[in-house]
Design an enzyme around this catalytic site. Structure first.
Site, PDB file in Angstrom:
ATOM      1  N   HIS A 281      -4.837 -32.099 -19.186  1.00  0.00           N
ATOM      2  CA  HIS A 281      -5.083 -33.473 -20.091  1.00  0.00           C
ATOM      3  C   HIS A 281      -7.021 -32.994 -20.604  1.00  0.00           C
ATOM      4  O   HIS A 281      -7.073 -34.465 -21.389  1.00  0.00           O
ATOM      5  CB  HIS A 281      -5.196 -34.513 -19.049  1.00  0.00           C
ATOM      6  CG  HIS A 281      -5.239 -35.051 -19.350  1.00  0.00           C
ATOM      7  ND1 HIS A 281      -4.479 -36.175 -20.473  1.00  0.00           N
ATOM      8  CD2 HIS A 281      -6.346 -36.388 -19.103  1.00  0.00           C
ATOM      9  CE1 HIS A 281      -5.446 -37.481 -19.950  1.00  0.00           C
ATOM     10  NE2 HIS A 281      -6.276 -37.492 -19.589  1.00  0.00           N
ATOM     11  N   CYS A 282      -7.805 -32.121 -20.154  1.00  0.00           N
ATOM     12  CA  CYS A 282      -9.083 -32.506 -20.600  1.00  0.00           C
ATOM     13  C   CYS A 282      -9.923 -31.657 -21.343  1.00  0.00           C
ATOM     14  O   CYS A 282     -10.233 -32.537 -23.115  1.00  0.00           O
ATOM     15  CB  CYS A 282      -9.574 -31.858 -19.433  1.00  0.00           C
ATOM     16  SG  CYS A 282      -9.983 -33.314 -17.853  1.00  0.00           S
ATOM     17  N   ILE A 283      -9.358 -30.339 -22.004  1.00  0.00           N
ATOM     18  CA  ILE A 283     -10.257 -29.587 -22.632  1.00  0.00           C
ATOM     19  C   ILE A 283      -9.630 -29.354 -24.368  1.00  0.00           C
ATOM     20  O   ILE A 283     -10.150 -29.682 -24.874  1.00  0.00           O
ATOM     21  CB  ILE A 283     -10.169 -28.144 -23.116  1.00  0.00           C
ATOM     22  CG1 ILE A 283     -10.402 -27.231 -21.226  1.00  0.00           C
ATOM     23  CG2 ILE A 283     -10.764 -26.559 -23.696  1.00  0.00           C
ATOM     24  CD1 ILE A 283     -11.135 -26.830 -20.775  1.00  0.00           C
ATOM     25  N   ASP A 286     -11.150 -34.151 -24.842  1.00  0.00           N
ATOM     26  CA  ASP A 286     -12.079 -34.617 -24.181  1.00  0.00           C
ATOM     27  C   ASP A 286     -12.652 -34.392 -25.250  1.00  0.00           C
ATOM     28  O   ASP A 286     -13.712 -35.515 -25.890  1.00  0.00           O
ATOM     29  CB  ASP A 286     -12.711 -33.823 -23.353  1.00  0.00           C
ATOM     30  CG  ASP A 286     -11.453 -34.740 -22.190  1.00  0.00           C
ATOM     31  OD1 ASP A 286     -11.096 -35.234 -21.955  1.00  0.00           O
ATOM     32  OD2 ASP A 286     -11.938 -33.943 -21.146  1.00  0.00           O
TER      33      ASP A 286
END
Length: 444
Positions: A281-283, A286
């Site tokens: 869900h992040c890299i 974001d």
């Protein structure tokens, strides 16, 4: 940046409650970030109320049933049995808490723009029931300015004033699913409040719960930006590794050997490794919060966007190389049996969010390949609206396959068995690094 701040009576009363473990803590969102945080706060001696929109999640927590890998089953059972942690979908219980952490998703919408709707709706629910002397901390990853420009006005609709009647801060989550060394409890925390008093009170709460250091910054925007920087750093360096992999493939050079050689330098180099694409869900997400926000300042984040293009192209590169490997065996992709090993985006977890394996599976299915998908941590997943069940990795699966594609290097896979295969083995993770290589072995 530790701050020596004179608190007003409202802030001092809240700080005293926190210091005496008399505060009741709320956690909004009981997912990969929220549930581990709720557990740690309960273990630290606070009464914790977890809020979630899914009744199923609330029921599982109250029954002591764990669904997050980074939470210890026995610890969850103990703190729910003694009612140190309860979960609910009833947001009116916000009126019973003294501090609340917001840990809800912040995805991108269909136009690759930040979707803060979950943060906004959580803020509105809190505003309905909040009272004087509350601390609210946003942990969801988002673009710089969200806490002050989006969340603060919503909370002040309650009639309470930020920094005087209630306290608001941003402290980015730093969750790395599957990491055996760092978890919620021992990972350092960054905290930035709307006012110095907000920063101090939020910091003291985290210090009372966590073992990691608490680093104070001057504003929520700094804390929001540093989280984006963390993941953008990885995003760009993984893109470099992936671009090197593509180039090394063309030149007939082993990129893994190149990286291992470069990593012997004790300074000035940090090894990042290629793979079938980015996941989680992040890299993958974001950095695009920042590219969106940068447009407000008439700035084009070229390096970040180029890194995204490189990383997003890796699934197609994998499929093309797979087709070439089959072609050398006189086989077409259509009708070939492909054993896909791994659906999760990284090893030893069950998280398939943004997994690069999903577009690979979609492309292979669209080209008519017959897929057998194995993942010891994922029993089923959705692809193009269809639920696909995984199967155990067995000798029979390997024998039935025309090609074995290693997409996630789970520890549970029997690599000794895989190394003995007489079929084409395409290893996108260098998983067979320490094993005898099959005769028909292909690396990324």
């Amino acid at each position: 940046m530790e701050q020596n701040v004179q608190l007003n009576s409202v802030g001092q009363q809240l700080l005293d409650k926190i210091s005496g473990r008399e505060a009741t803590i709320g956690v909004v969102g009981l997912g990969y970030v929220g549930l581990p945080l709720a557990v740690e706060k309960a273990k630290a001696g606070y009464k914790v109320i977890g809020f979630d929109v899914q009744q199923k999640r609330a029921d599982m927590v109250n029954d002591g049933v764990n669904y997050i890998g980074d939470v210890v089953d026995e610890e969850l059972k103990e703190i729910t049995q003694n009612k140190q942690l309860i979960a609910t979908t009833d947001y009116s219980l916000i009126q019973e808490v003294d501090a609340v952490a917001i840990c809800v998703p912040t995805p991108l919408d269909t136009y690759q723009q930040p979707d803060t709707s979950y943060v906004e709706s959580s803020g509105r629910e809190i505003a309905k029931y909040m009272h004087k002397g509350m601390l609210i901390v946003l942990e969801s990853t988002t673009y710089p300015g969200t806490t002050e420009e989006v969340l603060k006005p919503i909370l002040e609709e309650s009639g309470l004033k930020c920094g005087e009647d209630f306290f608001l801060a941003y402290s980015p989550e730093r969750v790395d699913p599957g990491n055996k060394h760092f978890n919620t409890k021992n990972t350092p925390k960054v905290v930035g409040g709307i006012t110095p008093a907000c920063t101090v009170i939020a910091s003291e709460l985290y210090k009372s719960v966590l073992e990691g250091d608490v680093h104070q910054v001057s504003s929520p925007a700094v804390a929001e930006m540093e989280k984006i920087l963390e993941n953008t750093f990885r995003h760009i360096n993984i893109a470099l590794a992936n671009e090197m992999a593509v180039l090394c493939n063309k030149m007939g050079i082993d990129v893994w050997e190149v990286i291992d050689a470069a990593a012997t330098k004790p300074y000035g180099f940090m090894p990042f490794y290629p793979g079938p694409g980015l996941g989680g869900h992040c890299i993958p997400i974001d950095p695009f919060y920042l590219t969106w926000k940068a447009r407000e300042y008439n700035y084009h984040t070229r390096l970040i966007e180029l890194a995204g293009e490189i990383n997003n192209a890796m699934p197609e590169f994998v499929v093309n190389k797979l087709m070439f490997a089959l072609n050398k065996e006189g086989l077409a992709l259509r009708g070939s049996k492909i054993a896909v090993l791994g659906v999760a985006y990284k090893k030893d977890i069950d998280d398939v969010r943004e997994s690069p394996v999903l577009p690979i599976v979609e492309m292979l299915r669209n080209e008519g390949a017959d897929l057998m998908i194995c993942d010891p941590h994922v029993t089923s997943f959705r692809s193009c609206g269809t639920v696909i069940e995984t199967v155990p990795l067995t000798k029979e699966v390997l024998e039935a396959a025309d090609l074995v594609l290693i997409t996630t290097d789970h520890t549970a896979f029997d690599y000794e068995l895989i190394s003995q295969s007489n079929k084409v083995v395409f290893d996108t993770r260098n998983a067979l690094k320490n094993f005898v290589k099959p005769e028909k072995y292909v690396k990324l």
